[in-house]
Design an enzyme around this catalytic site. Structure first.
Site, PDB file in Angstrom:
ATOM      1  N   LEU A  69       0.816  -1.218   0.000  1.00 45.14           N
ATOM      2  CA  LEU A  69       0.000   0.000   0.000  1.00 45.14           C
ATOM      3  C   LEU A  69       0.853   1.273   0.000  1.00 45.14           C
ATOM      4  O   LEU A  69       1.919   1.327   0.594  1.00 45.14           O
ATOM      5  CB  LEU A  69      -0.931   0.004   1.219  1.00 45.14           C
ATOM      6  CG  LEU A  69      -1.895  -1.181   1.312  1.00 45.14           C
ATOM      7  CD1 LEU A  69      -2.770  -1.060   2.558  1.00 45.14           C
ATOM      8  CD2 LEU A  69      -2.770  -1.287   0.063  1.00 45.14           C
ATOM      9  N   HIS A 113      -3.463   4.311  -2.428  1.00 46.66           N
ATOM     10  CA  HIS A 113      -4.450   3.430  -1.781  1.00 46.66           C
ATOM     11  C   HIS A 113      -5.099   4.144  -0.590  1.00 46.66           C
ATOM     12  O   HIS A 113      -6.314   4.024  -0.367  1.00 46.66           O
ATOM     13  CB  HIS A 113      -3.782   2.146  -1.267  1.00 46.66           C
ATOM     14  CG  HIS A 113      -3.170   1.284  -2.333  1.00 46.66           C
ATOM     15  ND1 HIS A 113      -1.827   1.037  -2.414  1.00 46.66           N
ATOM     16  CD2 HIS A 113      -3.741   0.595  -3.365  1.00 46.66           C
ATOM     17  CE1 HIS A 113      -1.589   0.228  -3.437  1.00 46.66           C
ATOM     18  NE2 HIS A 113      -2.720  -0.051  -4.022  1.00 46.66           N
ATOM     19  N   GLY A 143      -9.221   3.560  -8.281  1.00 45.45           N
ATOM     20  CA  GLY A 143      -8.381   4.695  -8.661  1.00 45.45           C
ATOM     21  C   GLY A 143      -8.471   5.000 -10.148  1.00 45.45           C
ATOM     22  O   GLY A 143      -8.585   4.086 -10.974  1.00 45.45           O
ATOM     23  N   GLN A 144      -8.394   6.276 -10.481  1.00 46.07           N
ATOM     24  CA  GLN A 144      -8.431   6.686 -11.890  1.00 46.07           C
ATOM     25  C   GLN A 144      -7.130   6.338 -12.611  1.00 46.07           C
ATOM     26  O   GLN A 144      -7.064   6.378 -13.830  1.00 46.07           O
ATOM     27  CB  GLN A 144      -8.705   8.188 -11.986  1.00 46.07           C
ATOM     28  CG  GLN A 144     -10.097   8.547 -11.513  1.00 46.07           C
ATOM     29  CD  GLN A 144     -10.380  10.039 -11.534  1.00 46.07           C
ATOM     30  OE1 GLN A 144      -9.550  10.838 -11.988  1.00 46.07           O
ATOM     31  NE2 GLN A 144     -11.534  10.429 -11.026  1.00 46.07           N
ATOM     32  N   LYS A 145      -6.119   5.979 -11.852  1.00 44.46           N
ATOM     33  CA  LYS A 145      -4.857   5.574 -12.480  1.00 44.46           C
ATOM     34  C   LYS A 145      -5.097   4.368 -13.393  1.00 44.46           C
ATOM     35  O   LYS A 145      -4.491   4.246 -14.442  1.00 44.46           O
ATOM     36  CB  LYS A 145      -3.828   5.218 -11.412  1.00 44.46           C
ATOM     37  CG  LYS A 145      -2.565   4.709 -12.013  1.00 44.46           C
ATOM     38  CD  LYS A 145      -1.503   4.527 -10.973  1.00 44.46           C
ATOM     39  CE  LYS A 145      -0.397   3.688 -11.545  1.00 44.46           C
ATOM     40  NZ  LYS A 145      -0.723   2.259 -11.526  1.00 44.46           N
ATOM     41  N   GLN A 155      -5.389 -12.363 -12.672  1.00 42.81           N
ATOM     42  CA  GLN A 155      -5.240 -11.156 -13.480  1.00 42.81           C
ATOM     43  C   GLN A 155      -3.805 -10.929 -13.961  1.00 42.81           C
ATOM     44  O   GLN A 155      -3.512  -9.936 -14.618  1.00 42.81           O
ATOM     45  CB  GLN A 155      -5.768  -9.925 -12.737  1.00 42.81           C
ATOM     46  CG  GLN A 155      -4.908  -9.412 -11.614  1.00 42.81           C
ATOM     47  CD  GLN A 155      -5.628  -8.325 -10.841  1.00 42.81           C
ATOM     48  OE1 GLN A 155      -6.621  -8.580 -10.165  1.00 42.81           O
ATOM     49  NE2 GLN A 155      -5.159  -7.088 -10.963  1.00 42.81           N
TER      50      GLN A 155
END
Ligand code: AMP
Length: 286
Positions: free
Chosen positions: A33, A37, A147-149, A61
């Site tokens: 983290l 985060h 997150g938009q990342k 993933q």
């Protein structure tokens, strides 16, 4: 902070809290983290009575075994950070809890995953959707935070929620960056000192691209500039730089008339793969 490694006790705990009227927010992570985060945890705390953070390095993933093996893990430190941030519940399951032996369900998001990350990481979003779907079912949160990342991930989870009728709100949080602009990422821990300095090139390239596009430069020319800027750096390899409409991820070759374009970049510094993005229309966060 309550810590659960198993699904059933977590379900019992959350059921009791919900019966008392508590609202629940979920922040899914893979651990290691950082402040990005923590920004999600803080956003969650503002809108929910109970904040649940999950830490699970999801094998499904990872399309690259080495990446899975090398993924940074430090559960003790993460638990401490979450405690300090005032998180209420940490859910850190084992693979056995999350997957049955003969896992064979896959998702296909069609055009949404044929481009950008999906193109370079086949199966990645199927794995993301699988684990996020499981977490939504286990926690049944009122709201979930992303997150938009990882913009493409956000769009795909929006689709997942819509198609599978998950009864929850999705919230997104802007990208948190280091002082020099590098988007915070657990993978940054794997950069050596020289690589860490070079890694800012993706942020700088996004900024330059944004400046050029805003001053009317053609997309094709801007792509060439980004390629040159990144590949000038030693040990940096550009995987893609694309511009898409942020809602539907349709790639665009001109920004004229495009709705809310987002610039997306991915590449390697040494053997560490990094991604970043920037909206064209919004004020630069730095
Ligand atoms: P990860 O642990 O990398 O799977 O990320 C967990 C969540 O944190 C995802 O929703 C990510 O988009 C989000 N996240 C990762 N890095 C950042 C950052 N620098 N700023 C904001 N959110 C982030």
């Amino acid at each position: 902070m309550e810590i659960f490694k198993e699904i059933q006790p977590l379900r019992v705990f959350l059921k009791a809290k919900k019966a008392l009227g508590a609202s629940v927010g979920l922040v899914p992570t893979m651990g290691a983290l950082h402040k990005g985060h923590i920004a999600l945890i803080e956003a969650c705390q503002k809108e929910n009575d109970l904040t649940v953070c999950s830490i699970y390095v999801n094998p499904a993933q990872f399309n690259n075994t080495q990446d899975l093996i090398n993924y940074p893990r430090d559960l003790e430190k993460d638990a401490e950070l979450l405690k300090q941030a005032g998180c209420n519940v940490l859910f850190c399951p084992s693979d056995d809890q999350m997957y049955s032996r003969n896992r064979n369900i896959t998702f296909n998001f069609g055009p949404l995953e044929a481009i950008l990350e999906g193109r370079y990481r086949p199966g990645h979003f199927s794995g993301v959707a699988l684990v996020v779907g499981k977490l939504f079912n286990i926690v049944a949160p009122d709201k979930a935070y992303f997150g938009q990342k990882d913009w493409q991930q956000l769009v795909i989870i929006r689709q997942l929620r819509e198609e599978l009728k998950f009864d929850l709100d999705l919230r997104s949080v802007p990208t948190i960056r280091e002082k020099d602009g590098l988007a915070m990422s657990s993978r940054n821990l794997r950069l050596n000192e020289a690589e860490r300095i070079r890694a800012t090139v993706f942020y700088k390239a996004l900024q330059e691209a944004k400046k050029l596009l805003s001053s009317g430069q053609k997309v094709e020319k801007v792509k060439a500039v980004v390629k040159e800027m990144t590949e000038q750096q030693q040990d940096v390899k550009l995987e893609y730089f694309e511009i898409a409409e942020s809602d539907n991820l349709i790639l665009i070759n001109t920004i004229e008339g495009a709705k809310s374009p987002i610039l997306c970049v991915a590449g390697y510094v040494g053997n560490v793969r990094l991604i970043d993005n920037m909206f064209l229309d919004l004020p630069d966060p730095k």
